[in-house]
Structures are given as structure tokens and as C-alpha cells.
Design a protein around this motif. Structure first.
Motif, PDB file in Angstrom:
ATOM      1  N   THR A  37      61.095  21.805  31.116  1.00  0.00           N
ATOM      2  CA  THR A  37      60.262  22.363  32.177  1.00  0.00           C
ATOM      3  C   THR A  37      60.525  21.610  33.483  1.00  0.00           C
ATOM      4  OG1 THR A  37      58.519  22.973  30.626  1.00  0.00           O
ATOM      5  CG2 THR A  37      57.884  22.801  32.934  1.00  0.00           C
ATOM      6  N   HIS A  38      60.830  22.356  34.557  1.00  0.00           N
ATOM      7  CA  HIS A  38      61.043  21.738  35.869  1.00  0.00           C
ATOM      8  C   HIS A  38      59.679  21.360  36.446  1.00  0.00           C
ATOM      9  CE1 HIS A  38      62.513  20.858  39.851  1.00  0.00           C
ATOM     10  NE2 HIS A  38      61.617  21.705  40.347  1.00  0.00           N
ATOM     11  N   LEU A  39      59.514  20.093  36.791  1.00  0.00           N
ATOM     12  CA  LEU A  39      58.258  19.624  37.365  1.00  0.00           C
ATOM     13  C   LEU A  39      58.453  19.336  38.847  1.00  0.00           C
ATOM     14  CD1 LEU A  39      57.115  17.203  34.541  1.00  0.00           C
ATOM     15  CD2 LEU A  39      56.408  19.568  34.928  1.00  0.00           C
ATOM     16  N   ASP A  40      57.619  19.938  39.675  1.00  0.00           N
ATOM     17  CA  ASP A  40      57.648  19.765  41.126  1.00  0.00           C
ATOM     18  C   ASP A  40      56.334  19.096  41.508  1.00  0.00           C
ATOM     19  OD1 ASP A  40      57.980  19.945  43.852  1.00  0.00           O
ATOM     20  OD2 ASP A  40      57.517  22.088  43.932  1.00  0.00           O
ATOM     21  N   ILE A  41      56.278  17.776  41.392  1.00  0.00           N
ATOM     22  CA  ILE A  41      55.024  17.034  41.590  1.00  0.00           C
ATOM     23  C   ILE A  41      55.121  16.205  42.854  1.00  0.00           C
ATOM     24  CG2 ILE A  41      53.459  15.312  40.621  1.00  0.00           C
ATOM     25  CD1 ILE A  41      54.546  16.139  37.849  1.00  0.00           C
ATOM     26  N   ARG A  42      54.232  16.495  43.807  1.00  0.00           N
ATOM     27  CA  ARG A  42      54.155  15.684  45.014  1.00  0.00           C
ATOM     28  C   ARG A  42      53.068  14.625  44.871  1.00  0.00           C
ATOM     29  NH1 ARG A  42      52.600  18.348  50.610  1.00  0.00           N
ATOM     30  NH2 ARG A  42      50.572  18.251  49.669  1.00  0.00           N
ATOM     31  N   LYS A  43      51.897  15.023  44.300  1.00  0.00           N
ATOM     32  CA  LYS A  43      50.790  14.075  44.161  1.00  0.00           C
ATOM     33  C   LYS A  43      49.962  14.448  42.935  1.00  0.00           C
ATOM     34  CE  LYS A  43      46.718  12.310  46.530  1.00  0.00           C
ATOM     35  NZ  LYS A  43      45.912  12.358  47.731  1.00  0.00           N
ATOM     36  N   VAL A  44      49.712  13.465  42.068  1.00  0.00           N
ATOM     37  CA  VAL A  44      48.870  13.684  40.892  1.00  0.00           C
ATOM     38  C   VAL A  44      47.413  13.535  41.320  1.00  0.00           C
ATOM     39  CG1 VAL A  44      48.252  12.836  38.608  1.00  0.00           C
ATOM     40  CG2 VAL A  44      50.646  12.888  39.307  1.00  0.00           C
TER      41      VAL A  44
END
Length: 87
Positions: A37-44
Motif C-alpha cells: 500500500t502506497h502511504l502518503d503521510i505528511r503528519k500523523v
């Protein structure tokens, strides 16, 4: 100003913030993690896990902002925090 009114105002503000946070998570795009799965995370924003008093695999949920600032929710499996310190 009356201290009771000040405390009531602070409580009301805190409850509104919690309600807005819950609404944002409910309306967020949800997906379940699979390998690749491609994860595009800027801020959790938050990470929670299902309650489990014993060591083992549990469901977890991560709420985050992607690179476009859109709230996303990722469901995944992880080893319980109850396992910390177990051999």
C-alpha cells in the motif's frame, strides 16, 4: 469574571474540540493496509489500538494528513502495546 463561568467555558471549548475531531475522523477516507500500500503521510494526527489486556496481534488505526492536507484513516494490524517487556 466568575471562576465557575470561566471553568464552564473552558469545558465547553474542550468538548467542542473533541466533537470536531471525532467528526473529522468519521468523514475521513478509510483504507486497510495491505503489503505494498502506497502511504502518503505528511503528519500523523493520532494512533489508536483495539483494547486487549494480553499480548498478541490487535487492530490499530492511524489518522493522518496526506500531502494535500486531506484527513485519511489507515486500519492495520500490529503487536499489542501490552507485549512491551514480554519475551
Amino acid at each position: 469574571m466568575n471562576t465557575k463561568a470561566l471553568y464552564a467555558g473552558c469545558l465547553f471549548a474542550a468538548l467542542n474540540i473533541c466533537t470536531l475531531s471525532a467528526r473529522a475522523e468519521a468523514s475521513a477516507n478509510q483504507q486497510t493496509y495491505t503489503y505494498g500500500t502506497h502511504l502518503d503521510i505528511r503528519k500523523v494526527l493520532s494512533i489508536t489500538e483495539d483494547a486487549g489486556p494480553t499480548c498478541g496481534v490487535v487492530g490499530a488505526r492511524m489518522t493522518y494528513l496526506d500531502s494535500n492536507g486531506i484527513t485519511q484513516v489507515l486500519n492495520y494490524q500490529k503487536v499489542s502495546d501490552a507485549c512491551i517487556g514480554d519475551n
